[in-house]
Motif scaffolding. Structure first.
Motif, short mmCIF file in Angstrom:
data_model
loop_
_atom_site.label_atom_id
_atom_site.label_comp_id
_atom_site.label_asym_id
_atom_site.label_seq_id
_atom_site.Cartn_x
_atom_site.Cartn_y
_atom_site.Cartn_z
N ASP A 194 7.42 12.44 -0.40
CA ASP A 194 6.21 13.01 -0.62
C ASP A 194 5.31 11.94 -0.87
O ASP A 194 3.83 12.31 -0.88
CB ASP A 194 6.41 13.84 -1.75
N ALA A 195 5.82 11.07 -1.59
CA ALA A 195 4.52 9.77 -1.82
C ALA A 195 5.28 8.61 -1.64
O ALA A 195 6.64 8.56 -1.70
CB ALA A 195 4.27 9.75 -3.24
N VAL A 196 4.39 7.45 -0.84
CA VAL A 196 5.14 6.06 -0.87
C VAL A 196 3.99 5.01 -1.52
O VAL A 196 2.97 5.05 -1.53
CB VAL A 196 4.96 5.75 0.63
N LEU A 197 4.95 4.30 -2.57
CA LEU A 197 4.29 3.42 -3.25
C LEU A 197 4.29 2.06 -2.69
O LEU A 197 5.42 1.56 -2.20
CB LEU A 197 5.07 3.32 -4.62
N PHE A 198 3.36 1.24 -2.56
CA PHE A 198 3.26 0.24 -2.11
C PHE A 198 3.33 -1.11 -3.11
O PHE A 198 2.23 -0.80 -4.03
CB PHE A 198 1.85 -0.27 -1.07
N GLN A 199 4.14 -2.01 -3.22
CA GLN A 199 4.25 -3.09 -4.12
C GLN A 199 4.65 -4.16 -3.58
O GLN A 199 5.85 -4.52 -4.05
CB GLN A 199 4.98 -2.73 -5.32
N LEU A 200 4.16 -4.86 -2.59
CA LEU A 200 4.59 -5.91 -1.86
C LEU A 200 3.83 -7.08 -2.07
O LEU A 200 2.72 -7.17 -2.46
CB LEU A 200 4.65 -5.50 -0.34
N ARG A 201 4.31 -8.21 -1.80
CA ARG A 201 3.83 -9.45 -1.74
C ARG A 201 4.06 -10.30 -0.99
O ARG A 201 5.28 -10.96 -0.58
CB ARG A 201 4.31 -10.16 -3.42
N VAL A 202 3.08 -10.55 0.26
CA VAL A 202 3.16 -11.13 1.35
C VAL A 202 3.48 -12.76 1.11
O VAL A 202 2.52 -13.17 0.64
CB VAL A 202 2.14 -10.84 2.35
N GLY A 203 4.22 -13.24 1.46
CA GLY A 203 4.50 -14.81 1.30
C GLY A 203 5.33 -15.20 -0.03
O GLY A 203 5.74 -16.31 -0.31
N GLY A 204 5.61 -13.91 -0.94
CA GLY A 204 6.21 -14.10 -2.28
C GLY A 204 5.70 -15.08 -3.10
O GLY A 204 4.45 -15.45 -3.13
N GLN A 205 6.48 -15.34 -3.96
CA GLN A 205 5.98 -16.46 -5.05
C GLN A 205 5.56 -17.62 -4.67
O GLN A 205 4.66 -18.42 -5.18
CB GLN A 205 7.06 -16.55 -6.33
#
Length: 426
Positions: free
Chosen positions: A76-87
């Motif tokens: 029903d909902a898609v949350l985006f919480q990504l970090r391309v390349g990481g820390q």
């Protein structure tokens, strides 16, 4: 109700899961799907998420998958919480700008541009797969830089709303100072993501009494310490700026400070390592106190409230909207900006989307900076979508934290050198 989280292996995720568990009456999640290609982290975080649900007596299920299409199907909902390349990429973003005498930060300035260039193409690819697999799903974007990423999503026609925890964090801070319940505090929070001011502090709702003058008079010193800015500046502004505005109002001092201490990225990386070890403990059934030092305070409450409003049964004929601070199209909310700019403002949120509330007058001191950064965001998004060294240079030259030819040239070279593996057009 099925909720999917892209980037579900993040150490942030237990904060989000804790909110879903505590606030299950507000958002009745039957299945929470954590999606992440990093299988080792996903297993660890997923295990803790299941224990948090079990400890809270939540009867929903938590599933994990590395397969994006399977994870988002039926959501029903898609949350985006990504970090391309990481820390590792964040550490670079915070380091190489300092070599040119500019702020090194992950969401603004040259580092913020680097993050946008890495992130926008990836987010758009994921969003297109969401639309193809599950076109009715709402996308809630928590991925930084939220304003630019949300604008990319909306420009591409996606059903998306951007979310940042800055407003709810400030709401809780103000409520504590005024000794009132958080839900009593409504903020006239206007600007761009990570470039906002509280132009009013109202008790009881959007039409309530404005106590901002009292807040500045009685608690100005506490706010100044919280924001790392001079109290005299807050008094001169007659408003409460976002903590990110110290990068503008105290740029040279902050650059000097950043050059004398370990980076925030290094600190966060160390915290993440410790958190993952804690998450592996099968006796841990709740989010540890250490997670509070990771960032993202009150993210779960904001995310649950937004998802609950978007997934309600409201219609255009019978709306039932909640007022929340989100990132949405301007559409004349701030009349000095184009309609297709993305602003961070209070909005009436319902099942049909988010509609900004009428804004108070924004004076030239703030409007000028907002317009300046919006122009930079135009160029940053163009560079993220189309690539090219000249477009990267133009965006850097336009940014008020850079703005000089020699620095823009040097920063462009460093940005491209440090991000070559993430930029397909190179």
């Amino acid at each position: 109700m099925r909720i999917a989280v892209v980037g579900g292996g993040s150490t942030y995720t237990p904060e989000l899961v804790d909110g879903f568990a505590r606030l299950r009456d507000t958002l009745p999640v039957s299945e929470l799907v954590l999606i992440d290609p990093a299988a080792d982290r996903l297993d660890v975080v997923g295990g803790l998420a299941r224990r948090i649900f079990a400890e809270a007596g939540h009867d929903g299920t938590v599933t994990t998958t590395a397969e994006l299409d399977a994870g988002i199907e039926g959501a029903d909902a898609v949350l985006f919480q990504l970090r391309v390349g990481g820390q590792a990429a964040r550490l670079q973003d915070e380091t190489w700008p300092l070599e040119c005498g500019c702020v090194g930060q992950e969401t603004t300035g040259a580092g913020g541009l680097a993050k946008a260039l890495r992130t926008v193409p990836v987010v758009l690819d994921i969003a297109e797969r969401v639309r193809r697999t599950n076109p009715d799903a709402w996308i809630i974007d928590f991925t930084n830089p939220v304003g630019i990423v949300t604008r990319a999503l909306l420009q591409a026609g996606h059903k998306a709303v951007g979310l940042c925890n800055a407003a709810i964090h400030m709401q809780r801070k103000v409520a504590g100072l005024l000794q009132v319940a958080p839900e009593e505090v409504h903020l006239d929070h206007y600007g761009l993501n990570h470039l906002t001011w509280e132009l009013g502090v109202r008790l009881g709702g959007p039409e309530g009494k404005d106590v901002l003058p009292q807040l500045l008079d009685e608690h100005g010193a506490a706010l100044a310490e919280f924001l790392q800015m001079p109290q005299l500046l807050l008094e001169r502004l007659g408003a409460v700026p976002s903590s990110y505005l110290r990068y503008y109002y105290r740029h040279d001092e902050v650059v000097e400070e950043l050059g004398t201490k370990p980076s925030r990225a290094a600190e966060v990386a160390a915290i993440e390592r410790e958190l993952l070890e804690m998450y592996r403990d099968p006796s841990l059934t709740g989010k540890p106190a250490l997670l509070g030092r990771r960032g993202g305070a009150f993210y779960s409450e904001a995310a649950v409230a937004l998802a609950a409003s978007l997934l309600g049964r409201e219609t255009e004929e019978s709306p039932s909207a909640d007022v929340q601070v989100v990132n949405v199209l301007n559409n004349d909310t701030l009349p000095f900006l184009p309609d297709d700019a993305v602003v961070e403002v209070p909005a009436a949120v319902s099942g049909t989307g988010a509609v900004p509330l009428p804004a108070p007058a924004v004076g030239p001191l703030m409007a000028g900076l907002i317009a300046h950064v919006t122009a930079y965001e135009d160029l940053a998004l163009e560079a993220a979508l189309r690539g090219g060294r000249d477009r990267v240079f133009d965006a850097l030259l336009a940014h008020p934290l850079v703005g000089q030819y020699r620095e823009a040239e040097a920063l462009t070279d460093r940005l491209l050198a440090h991000n070559r593996e993430h930029l397909a057009w190179l």
